[in-house]
Design a protein around this motif. Structure first.
Motif, PDB file in Angstrom:
ATOM      1  N   GLU A 199       0.843  -1.198   0.000  1.00  0.00           N
ATOM      2  CA  GLU A 199       0.000   0.000   0.000  1.00  0.00           C
ATOM      3  C   GLU A 199       0.876   1.245   0.000  1.00  0.00           C
ATOM      4  O   GLU A 199       0.958   1.984   0.977  1.00  0.00           O
ATOM      5  CB  GLU A 199      -0.947  -0.016   1.196  1.00  0.00           C
ATOM      6  CG  GLU A 199      -2.084  -0.967   1.023  1.00  0.00           C
ATOM      7  CD  GLU A 199      -3.286  -0.602   1.862  1.00  0.00           C
ATOM      8  OE1 GLU A 199      -3.286   0.427   2.548  1.00  0.00           O
ATOM      9  OE2 GLU A 199      -4.247  -1.382   1.820  1.00  0.00           O
ATOM     10  N   VAL A 200       1.521   1.460  -1.128  1.00  0.00           N
ATOM     11  CA  VAL A 200       2.393   2.613  -1.311  1.00  0.00           C
ATOM     12  C   VAL A 200       1.916   3.353  -2.563  1.00  0.00           C
ATOM     13  O   VAL A 200       1.868   2.754  -3.637  1.00  0.00           O
ATOM     14  CB  VAL A 200       3.865   2.174  -1.501  1.00  0.00           C
ATOM     15  CG1 VAL A 200       4.754   3.364  -1.795  1.00  0.00           C
ATOM     16  CG2 VAL A 200       4.360   1.425  -0.288  1.00  0.00           C
ATOM     17  N   PRO A 201       1.542   4.627  -2.437  1.00  0.00           N
ATOM     18  CA  PRO A 201       1.172   5.385  -3.634  1.00  0.00           C
ATOM     19  C   PRO A 201       2.334   5.380  -4.626  1.00  0.00           C
ATOM     20  O   PRO A 201       3.496   5.320  -4.230  1.00  0.00           O
ATOM     21  CB  PRO A 201       0.928   6.801  -3.114  1.00  0.00           C
ATOM     22  CG  PRO A 201       0.767   6.669  -1.646  1.00  0.00           C
ATOM     23  CD  PRO A 201       1.530   5.453  -1.236  1.00  0.00           C
ATOM     24  N   TYR A 202       2.001   5.442  -5.908  1.00  0.00           N
ATOM     25  CA  TYR A 202       3.066   5.460  -6.906  1.00  0.00           C
ATOM     26  C   TYR A 202       2.639   6.249  -8.135  1.00  0.00           C
ATOM     27  O   TYR A 202       1.455   6.462  -8.374  1.00  0.00           O
ATOM     28  CB  TYR A 202       3.505   4.052  -7.299  1.00  0.00           C
ATOM     29  CG  TYR A 202       2.457   3.194  -7.970  1.00  0.00           C
ATOM     30  CD1 TYR A 202       2.295   3.212  -9.359  1.00  0.00           C
ATOM     31  CD2 TYR A 202       1.638   2.358  -7.227  1.00  0.00           C
ATOM     32  CE1 TYR A 202       1.344   2.414  -9.978  1.00  0.00           C
ATOM     33  CE2 TYR A 202       0.690   1.561  -7.836  1.00  0.00           C
ATOM     34  CZ  TYR A 202       0.548   1.588  -9.205  1.00  0.00           C
ATOM     35  OH  TYR A 202      -0.398   0.807  -9.826  1.00  0.00           O
ATOM     36  N   ILE A 203       3.658   6.661  -8.891  1.00  0.00           N
ATOM     37  CA  ILE A 203       3.447   7.312 -10.171  1.00  0.00           C
ATOM     38  C   ILE A 203       3.601   6.227 -11.230  1.00  0.00           C
ATOM     39  O   ILE A 203       4.595   5.504 -11.236  1.00  0.00           O
ATOM     40  CB  ILE A 203       4.507   8.411 -10.432  1.00  0.00           C
ATOM     41  CG1 ILE A 203       4.601   9.400  -9.282  1.00  0.00           C
ATOM     42  CG2 ILE A 203       4.245   9.096 -11.768  1.00  0.00           C
ATOM     43  CD1 ILE A 203       3.440  10.292  -9.094  1.00  0.00           C
ATOM     44  N   LEU A 204       2.626   6.101 -12.104  1.00  0.00           N
ATOM     45  CA  LEU A 204       2.715   5.181 -13.228  1.00  0.00           C
ATOM     46  C   LEU A 204       2.976   6.014 -14.474  1.00  0.00           C
ATOM     47  O   LEU A 204       2.189   6.894 -14.820  1.00  0.00           O
ATOM     48  CB  LEU A 204       1.423   4.384 -13.397  1.00  0.00           C
ATOM     49  CG  LEU A 204       1.400   3.406 -14.569  1.00  0.00           C
ATOM     50  CD1 LEU A 204       2.459   2.315 -14.387  1.00  0.00           C
ATOM     51  CD2 LEU A 204       0.020   2.785 -14.711  1.00  0.00           C
ATOM     52  N   VAL A 205       4.107   5.746 -15.106  1.00  0.00           N
ATOM     53  CA  VAL A 205       4.487   6.464 -16.321  1.00  0.00           C
ATOM     54  C   VAL A 205       4.466   5.462 -17.467  1.00  0.00           C
ATOM     55  O   VAL A 205       5.112   4.421 -17.394  1.00  0.00           O
ATOM     56  CB  VAL A 205       5.907   7.075 -16.210  1.00  0.00           C
ATOM     57  CG1 VAL A 205       6.222   7.913 -17.439  1.00  0.00           C
ATOM     58  CG2 VAL A 205       6.055   7.892 -14.950  1.00  0.00           C
ATOM     59  N   LYS A 206       3.696   5.792 -18.500  1.00  0.00           N
ATOM     60  CA  LYS A 206       3.647   4.949 -19.692  1.00  0.00           C
ATOM     61  C   LYS A 206       4.100   5.779 -20.883  1.00  0.00           C
ATOM     62  O   LYS A 206       3.634   6.897 -21.074  1.00  0.00           O
ATOM     63  CB  LYS A 206       2.235   4.428 -19.964  1.00  0.00           C
ATOM     64  CG  LYS A 206       1.760   3.399 -18.982  1.00  0.00           C
ATOM     65  CD  LYS A 206       0.412   2.854 -19.389  1.00  0.00           C
ATOM     66  CE  LYS A 206      -0.062   1.786 -18.421  1.00  0.00           C
ATOM     67  NZ  LYS A 206      -1.360   1.241 -18.844  1.00  0.00           N
ATOM     68  N   TYR A 207       5.000   5.206 -21.667  1.00  0.00           N
ATOM     69  CA  TYR A 207       5.453   5.839 -22.900  1.00  0.00           C
ATOM     70  C   TYR A 207       4.974   4.938 -24.040  1.00  0.00           C
ATOM     71  O   TYR A 207       5.406   3.814 -24.179  1.00  0.00           O
ATOM     72  CB  TYR A 207       6.975   5.959 -22.927  1.00  0.00           C
ATOM     73  CG  TYR A 207       7.473   6.765 -24.100  1.00  0.00           C
ATOM     74  CD1 TYR A 207       7.522   6.212 -25.377  1.00  0.00           C
ATOM     75  CD2 TYR A 207       7.886   8.068 -23.942  1.00  0.00           C
ATOM     76  CE1 TYR A 207       7.963   6.950 -26.465  1.00  0.00           C
ATOM     77  CE2 TYR A 207       8.337   8.814 -25.022  1.00  0.00           C
ATOM     78  CZ  TYR A 207       8.360   8.242 -26.280  1.00  0.00           C
ATOM     79  OH  TYR A 207       8.804   8.978 -27.352  1.00  0.00           O
ATOM     80  N   TYR A 208       4.066   5.474 -24.850  1.00  0.00           N
ATOM     81  CA  TYR A 208       3.473   4.701 -25.939  1.00  0.00           C
ATOM     82  C   TYR A 208       4.319   4.805 -27.201  1.00  0.00           C
ATOM     83  O   TYR A 208       4.586   5.896 -27.683  1.00  0.00           O
ATOM     84  CB  TYR A 208       2.048   5.187 -26.224  1.00  0.00           C
ATOM     85  CG  TYR A 208       1.091   4.831 -25.116  1.00  0.00           C
ATOM     86  CD1 TYR A 208       0.420   3.614 -25.131  1.00  0.00           C
ATOM     87  CD2 TYR A 208       0.881   5.689 -24.047  1.00  0.00           C
ATOM     88  CE1 TYR A 208      -0.440   3.266 -24.107  1.00  0.00           C
ATOM     89  CE2 TYR A 208       0.016   5.352 -23.015  1.00  0.00           C
ATOM     90  CZ  TYR A 208      -0.647   4.146 -23.050  1.00  0.00           C
ATOM     91  OH  TYR A 208      -1.490   3.798 -22.022  1.00  0.00           O
TER      92      TYR A 208
END
Length: 102
Positions: A45-54
């Protein structure tokens, strides 16, 4: 991690910043995900940044940046600078590997 909920106000500010600043690039998706939100997939239960490069409509690279206490204890501007640098570094890595022959 301490209870991440004590950082909820700061996380909201970070979420607003990221959504506004990365909304204009169609190749990059940046989302801050909290443990109770739809789309949160993590074993802790740790907030996170999800980065997607398409790369195209079917292919993408992604990176999770976990937001632990030692990040969230910092000033909001300092966190934004740190996250921006991490996101930009990820984008550069993908662009070099996909398009630069690296």
């Amino acid at each position: 991690m301490k209870d991440w909920k004590i950082y909820e106000k700061k996380l909201g500010e970070l979420k607003d910043y990221l959504e506004k600043n990365y909304a204009t690039n169609p190749d990059v998706e940046v989302r801050l995900l909290l443990p109770y939100e739809e789309g949160f997939y993590h074993d802790r239960e740790v907030p996170y940044i999800l980065v997607k490069y398409y790369i195209d409509e079917e292919r993408f690279h992604e990176r999770k940046i976990e937001l632990f206490d030692y990040y969230l204890d910092k000033d909001t501007k300092e966190i934004i600078n740190m996250l921006t640098a991490m996101i930009e570094e990820f984008i550069m890595e993908i662009e070099q590997s996909e398009y630069g022959g690296g």
